[in-house]
Design a protein around this motif. Structure first.
Motif, mmCIF file in Angstrom:
data_model
loop_
_atom_site.group_PDB
_atom_site.id
_atom_site.type_symbol
_atom_site.label_atom_id
_atom_site.label_comp_id
_atom_site.label_asym_id
_atom_site.label_seq_id
_atom_site.Cartn_x
_atom_site.Cartn_y
_atom_site.Cartn_z
ATOM 1 N N ALA A 111 32.211 55.527 36.024
ATOM 2 C CA ALA A 111 32.612 54.837 35.146
ATOM 3 C C ALA A 111 31.260 54.472 34.657
ATOM 4 N N GLY A 112 29.893 55.369 34.478
ATOM 5 C CA GLY A 112 27.879 54.943 34.403
ATOM 6 C C GLY A 112 27.543 54.171 35.368
ATOM 7 N N MET A 113 27.986 53.706 35.505
ATOM 8 C CA MET A 113 27.274 52.473 36.654
ATOM 9 C C MET A 113 27.083 52.874 38.067
ATOM 10 N N PRO A 164 28.215 44.685 48.259
ATOM 11 C CA PRO A 164 29.582 44.764 47.524
ATOM 12 C C PRO A 164 30.395 43.612 46.591
ATOM 13 N N VAL A 165 30.330 44.288 45.299
ATOM 14 C CA VAL A 165 31.187 43.362 44.036
ATOM 15 C C VAL A 165 31.903 42.733 44.533
ATOM 16 N N GLY A 212 34.682 45.719 43.786
ATOM 17 C CA GLY A 212 34.503 47.481 42.535
ATOM 18 C C GLY A 212 33.642 47.856 43.033
ATOM 19 N N LEU A 213 33.802 49.386 42.435
ATOM 20 C CA LEU A 213 32.320 50.069 42.504
ATOM 21 C C LEU A 213 32.086 50.507 43.767
#
Length: 282
Positions: free
Chosen positions: A87-89, A95-96, A77-78
């Motif tokens: 995504a505002g993150m 790593p996610v 993710g991300l």
């Protein structure tokens, strides 16, 4: 080589895409495209075949997911800084990792089913990394030796299930048909630089995603090494490495899939997918 699986769902046969654009049948030589076939020895055996003499598959058969018997889909993710921003993150310091259920796997051109109760089904074009050699505690310098090849993955996601409801992301990522995979597995020797591949996705002819693997935060080499510190990677495992910006959740206003739409997506050198969306009908 471009390895593929063709035929009705659940009864696919192994094949390859010849340089002349035809599909050639591999059934006389391997049972399927997975497991030992993905190892170095398995690939060497296939390369030794005379592709010109392999039987031509007539017509325009359905293409199945390009890898059989996937043990796990490990998704990241991300992993694109610009996607994290939309995504505002924050870009994660490591790593996610999340999983997609293997029951979500389908062919590259199969219909994508919008789940019952879904209002926020979204798209994500991603580079899939297929493991070809067992990996545990692998150094980055050796990581690419464990890669069989690459494929296109559409990491279809239900954002309300993923983000707005308690628990982990997996339940927003794992509905049936949420992991179209293919059209083919392109072996590593044909993709010398996986960190510089153009990638794109259209919905109903509108270009939403137009990016490159060059903007990954954590590249293929790092991901293989990193993941191998926490779990063994086995031939046929697939790492879905994240998506560039342009997902529906990132639009203003947000845009999500409805029944009767068409997604087209692809990655440079790895082929294209096409899916129609339809509602879950029980």
């Amino acid at each position: 080589m471009k390895l593929l699986r063709y035929g009705p769902a659940g009864s696919e046969k192994p094949g390859l895409r010849h340089d002349d654009g035809t599909i050639r049948d591999l059934s006389a030589h391997v049972a399927d495209i997975g497991g030992e076939v993905l190892t170095g020895a398995g690939q060497d055996m296939l390369r030794a075949l005379d592709a010109d003499s392999l039987p031509v598959v007539d017509g325009d058969p359905r293409l199945g997911p390009c890898v059989a018997g996937v043990g796990k889909i490990i998704a990241i993710g991300l992993n694109y800084a610009d996607h994290a921003a939309e995504a505002g993150m924050e870009v994660p310091p490591e790593p996610v990792i999340f999983f997609k259920a293997t029951s979500a796997i389908c062919g590259p051109n199969d219909d994508v089913i919008i789940p019952r109760g879904s209002e926020k089904t979204d798209w994500e074009v991603e580079l899939g990394v297929v493991i070809g050699k067992p990996a545990s505690y692998v150094d980055e310098a050796d990581a690419m030796d464990h890669v069989a090849g690459y494929c296109v993955v559409n990491d279809v996601s239900e954002r309300a299930f993923q983000i707005e409801r308690a628990g982990q992301w997996v339940k927003g990522k794992s509905a049936d048909t949420f992991a179209p995979m293919g059209p083919w597995l392109v072996t590593r020797d044909e993709v010398p630089e996986p960190q510089n591949l153009k990638m794109w996705l259209d919905v109903d002819g509108h270009r939403y995603q137009d990016g490159s693997t060059a903007t990954m935060v954590y590249g293929v080499r790092h991901l293989v090494s990193y993941l191998s510190q926490f779990m063994s990677l086995q031939p046929g495992d697939v790492i879905s490495t994240g998506t560039p910006p342009g997902v529906g959740m990132g639009q203003s206003p947000q845009v999500y899939l409805r029944p009767g739409q068409e997604m087209r997506l692809g990655i440079e050198g790895l082929g294209e997918q096409r899916q129609l969306t339809r509602a879950w009908d029980g």
